[in-house]
Design a protein around this motif. Sequence first.
Motif, PDB file in Angstrom:
ATOM      1  N   SER A 157       0.830  -1.197   0.000  1.00 10.67           N
ATOM      2  CA  SER A 157       0.000   0.000   0.000  1.00 10.67           C
ATOM      3  C   SER A 157       0.866   1.249   0.000  1.00 10.67           C
ATOM      4  O   SER A 157       1.548   1.546   0.977  1.00 10.67           O
ATOM      5  N   ALA A 158       0.821   1.991  -1.112  1.00 14.49           N
ATOM      6  CA  ALA A 158       1.579   3.243  -1.174  1.00 14.49           C
ATOM      7  C   ALA A 158       1.101   4.215  -0.104  1.00 14.49           C
ATOM      8  O   ALA A 158       1.887   5.005   0.430  1.00 14.49           O
ATOM      9  N   LEU A 159      -0.174   4.159   0.222  1.00 11.02           N
ATOM     10  CA  LEU A 159      -0.747   5.061   1.217  1.00 11.02           C
ATOM     11  C   LEU A 159      -0.025   4.924   2.555  1.00 11.02           C
ATOM     12  O   LEU A 159       0.312   5.922   3.206  1.00 11.02           O
ATOM     13  N   VAL A 160       0.224   3.693   2.973  1.00 17.27           N
ATOM     14  CA  VAL A 160       0.917   3.437   4.236  1.00 17.27           C
ATOM     15  C   VAL A 160       2.421   3.629   4.080  1.00 17.27           C
ATOM     16  O   VAL A 160       3.074   4.276   4.899  1.00 17.27           O
ATOM     17  N   ARG A 161       2.951   3.100   2.996  1.00 14.10           N
ATOM     18  CA  ARG A 161       4.396   3.099   2.770  1.00 14.10           C
ATOM     19  C   ARG A 161       4.970   4.512   2.675  1.00 14.10           C
ATOM     20  O   ARG A 161       6.068   4.785   3.157  1.00 14.10           O
TER      21      ARG A 161
END
Length: 260
Positions: A100-104
Motif C-alpha cells: 500500500s503506497a498510502l501506508v508506505r
Amino acid sequence: LDTSQSDNDEPNGNSNRSNMSDAEVQQMKELITSSATVELLSRQLLILLQSGAIRAAEILQIDVRYHTSKVKEWTSSLNFHSDPSSPSSMTTMFRLHRESALVRQAPLRQMLNEGLLHFARFQYSAAMNCFRDVLNQQKELRAIVSSTTANHPPGCPTWKDMTYPTLGFDAEPTLTVECLNNFSLCLLYSCNMRMAVNEMEGLIREDPALYLTEGMAFNLCTLYELGSDGEDCVRRKKILQRVAKRFFLHDVGVESFRLS
C-alpha cells in the motif's frame, strides 16, 4: 475496513479476515486511517502553500506529524529485510506496508512537507536536506518493495482485502519525481550554480532511468544556460539529450532540453 459486509461481497477477503483477531483488525483500521489522514492533510497543505498561507500550513503539519508518528509506531517492529518468501514474515501488517503506497509513503510525505515549509520560508539549504533525505529513503524503500513476492500465504489477506470497499483514493506509488522537482528548484534559488549542476548531474549519473525526469532535464538545462557560454551550453544539453535517448526515456520531451 468494513467487517459487516455480506457473504456475497469479497468472499476471499472475509475468509481471510476471519483468521485475524479483533485486535489485529482494529490495528489495521487505525494504521490505514492515520496513513489516509497524512495523505489528505498533505494535499491540503500543498494548496495552502500555493496560496501563501504558510502559517495555516504549519498548523496542518502538526497533525501530519502526529499521524505519521502513529504509522511509524505500528510499523517500527516490522523486519522489512526479512525473506518475503517466508510465511512467518508475511503478516498482514507487513504486506500492508509493502503493497500500500498510502501506508508506505506516509513518513516520506511528512518529510517532504517539512522541505516544502522550509522552501516557503526561503530556507533553501534546510529544504534541500529534507528533499535529499526523502530521495535516499525512497531509494531504500524501492529496493524493499521490489522484493515483494506475489504469492500470499494461506489465511493472510492482502491490503486490498482489508480496505474493501476502496477508500476512493491512494497515494502516489513514488515521491521521487515530486521530490526531484523541488530539490532542483532549491538548487536554482540557492544561486550556487556549480553546486546545483554537480548535484543534479550526480543524481542522473547514479540512475538515469530514475532521476532524469522531464522537470529535472528542464531545470538542469536552465542552469546550463545561466552558467555556460553558448557552445558549451549547447554541448551539455545535447549530451543530456543523448543520455535520455540511450535509456529510452520517451517521457522526457524534446522541449525539456531547451534546444532551439
